[in-house]
Design an enzyme around this catalytic site. Structure first.
Site, PDB file in Angstrom:
ATOM      1  CD  GLU A 199     -72.452  26.525  21.030  1.00  0.00           C
ATOM      2  OE1 GLU A 199     -73.275  25.603  21.132  1.00  0.00           O
ATOM      3  OE2 GLU A 199     -72.261  27.134  19.964  1.00  0.00           O
ATOM      4  CG  LEU A 257     -83.103  30.523  29.677  1.00  0.00           C
ATOM      5  CD1 LEU A 257     -81.598  30.696  29.724  1.00  0.00           C
ATOM      6  CD2 LEU A 257     -83.518  30.066  28.296  1.00  0.00           C
ATOM      7  N   GLY A 258     -85.244  27.220  32.300  1.00  0.00           N
ATOM      8  CA  GLY A 258     -85.346  25.792  32.594  1.00  0.00           C
ATOM      9  C   GLY A 258     -83.981  25.100  32.679  1.00  0.00           C
ATOM     10  CE1 TYR A 282     -72.786  21.094  19.254  1.00  0.00           C
ATOM     11  CE2 TYR A 282     -73.254  22.220  21.322  1.00  0.00           C
ATOM     12  CZ  TYR A 282     -73.250  22.210  19.945  1.00  0.00           C
ATOM     13  OH  TYR A 282     -73.673  23.302  19.256  1.00  0.00           O
ATOM     14  CG  ASP A 294     -75.925  20.147  17.013  1.00  0.00           C
ATOM     15  OD1 ASP A 294     -75.787  19.738  15.846  1.00  0.00           O
ATOM     16  OD2 ASP A 294     -76.288  21.312  17.280  1.00  0.00           O
ATOM     17  CB  CYS A 300     -80.693  20.514   6.260  1.00  0.00           C
ATOM     18  SG  CYS A 300     -80.846  18.741   5.979  1.00  0.00           S
ATOM     19  CB  CYS A 345     -83.912  20.151  -1.122  1.00  0.00           C
ATOM     20  SG  CYS A 345     -84.166  18.974   0.219  1.00  0.00           S
ATOM     21  CB  CYS A 385     -79.818  22.756   0.111  1.00  0.00           C
ATOM     22  SG  CYS A 385     -78.431  21.928   0.898  1.00  0.00           S
ATOM     23  CB  CYS A 399     -78.033  15.980  -0.627  1.00  0.00           C
ATOM     24  SG  CYS A 399     -79.160  15.299   0.591  1.00  0.00           S
TER      25      CYS A 399
END
Ligand code: SF4
Length: 359
Positions: free
Chosen positions: A43, A86-87, A126, A144, A198, A205, A208, A214
């Site tokens: 994560e 990776l920064g 998060y 997120d 999405c 779609c 989906c 939706c």
């Protein structure tokens, strides 16, 4: 904001999305187990970095630091080296600091309570919700950018989703929709839907699993939601850097020279560098004179490189300077130029080294 889905449709919506996720989820090295450490590292790496870029780093990092205790024991330089490229290096520093706290205060086990997780360095709402729901099935919804986009389209929510009030409404909506019997899979299902179906542009779609729920699709608004964010205008800046080279092929790296924005080099070993206002060569020569005592040195201009950090567009202007011996100063080290890749350095530093190695 009105509710995104009528309560009567929520159970079938949950069932469809979970079924789709369990059948179609991508195979990821952090999936398939409940190891909070592996989920947490993933994560953190995935913040601001695409999955494809993260995968090789993740595998290497886990080989080198296979547990919280291994990470807690590691030196910061070793962790930064594994992160090199990776920064956003504060993520790596915080990860190690948090691992040390987990060992010291939580018997080496990622805490199970939200407040304890939030008290760790680098862990926000998060990340805490993602780790606790996936590893421990804690009933915490994540929000997120991917999840916000899916929810906004489902409910045809207009406006800037990142406005604090709107973001909080989406967070409340996400929490009210959470499948409490499978919060880990549920959160991952929404994220997976946002990443693979999405998508920001041209959502698929037709593929989906929840298209019939939706509102954006029903109303032909999928390309208009979410509204594009108003980004700050990028700041252009130029940084000149000196690649000193002695007769043995060694170069000089320094730390925190204080002469420019440190975000670029992430407070790691770097070439002597200066932010340019007008004349790169002259200003760099001034820096070498004033900080390294190099009075007159020929600066050979090398290939320029571009580098982006958040809202900054940076032009890197490397110069090669041959010297008989490298200056001996505090917080500096002499290293063979071609071995820089093995040190904790930022990708900007690697770009400068590459210009010198391929001249
Ligand atoms: Fe997204 Fe289209 Fe599915 Fe709506 S129908 S959630 S816009 S992929």
């Amino acid at each position: 904001m009105k509710s995104l889905l009528p309560a009567s449709r929520l159970p079938s919506f949950r069932a469809r999305l979970l079924k789709w996720f369990r059948r179609h989820k991508r195979d990821m090295p952090w999936r398939g187990g409940r190891d909070a450490y592996r989920i947490w590292v993933a994560e953190v790496m995935l913040q601001q970095t695409r999955i494809a870029a993260v995968l090789p780093y993740y595998r290497r990092f886990l080989r080198r630091f296979p547990s919280v205790r291994a990470l807690a024991r590691a030196r910061e330089a070793g962790v930064l080296q594994s992160w090199s490229g990776l920064g956003y290096y504060s993520r790596a520093r915080n990860l190690r600091q948090a691992a040390r706290q987990i060992v010291a205060n939580h018997h080496g086990k990622f805490p199970q309570s939200l407040n304890a997780a939030l008290a760790l360095p680098g862990i926000g709402r998060y990340t805490a919700a993602a780790v606790l729901s996936i590893a421990y099935e804690a009933p915490l919804a994540v929000l997120d950018g991917n999840v916000a986009r899916v929810l906004a389209r489902l409910g045809a929510v207009r406006g800037d989703l990142r406005r604090p009030k709107r973001w909080q409404e989406l967070a409340d909506a996400a929490q009210s929709m959470l499948a409490e019997d499978a919060p880990g899979d549920w959160n991952q299902a929404l994220m997976e839907l946002g990443e693979t179906v999405c998508m920001p542009k041209s959502p698929r779609c037709d593929e989906c699993p929840v298209a019939s729920y939706c509102r954006a699709r029903r109303d032909g608004l999928t390309e208009e939601i979410p509204e594009p964010r108003k980004k700050p205008a990028p700041v252009e800046m130029t940084v000149a850097a000196a690649v000193l080279s002695d007769p043995q092929g060694r170069t000089l790296l320094v730390k925190d020279p204080g002469a420019h924005d440190h975000v670029l080099f992430s407070r790691m070993w770097q070439f002597p560098a200066v932010q340019v206002n007008a004349d790169a060569r002259e200003e760099l020569a001034g820096l070498l004179r004033n900080t390294l005592g190099l009075g007159s040195v020929h600066l050979e201009e090398l290939r320029a490189a571009r580098h982006g950090v958040t809202f900054r567009n940076i032009t890197l202007l490397p110069f090669l300077a041959r010297v008989n011996s490298l200056p001996k100063i505090a917080r500096a080290r002499a290293v063979p130029l071609e071995r820089l890749g093995g040190l904790p350095v930022s990708s900007a530093t690697l770009k400068i080294a590459s210009a010198a190695l391929t001249r």
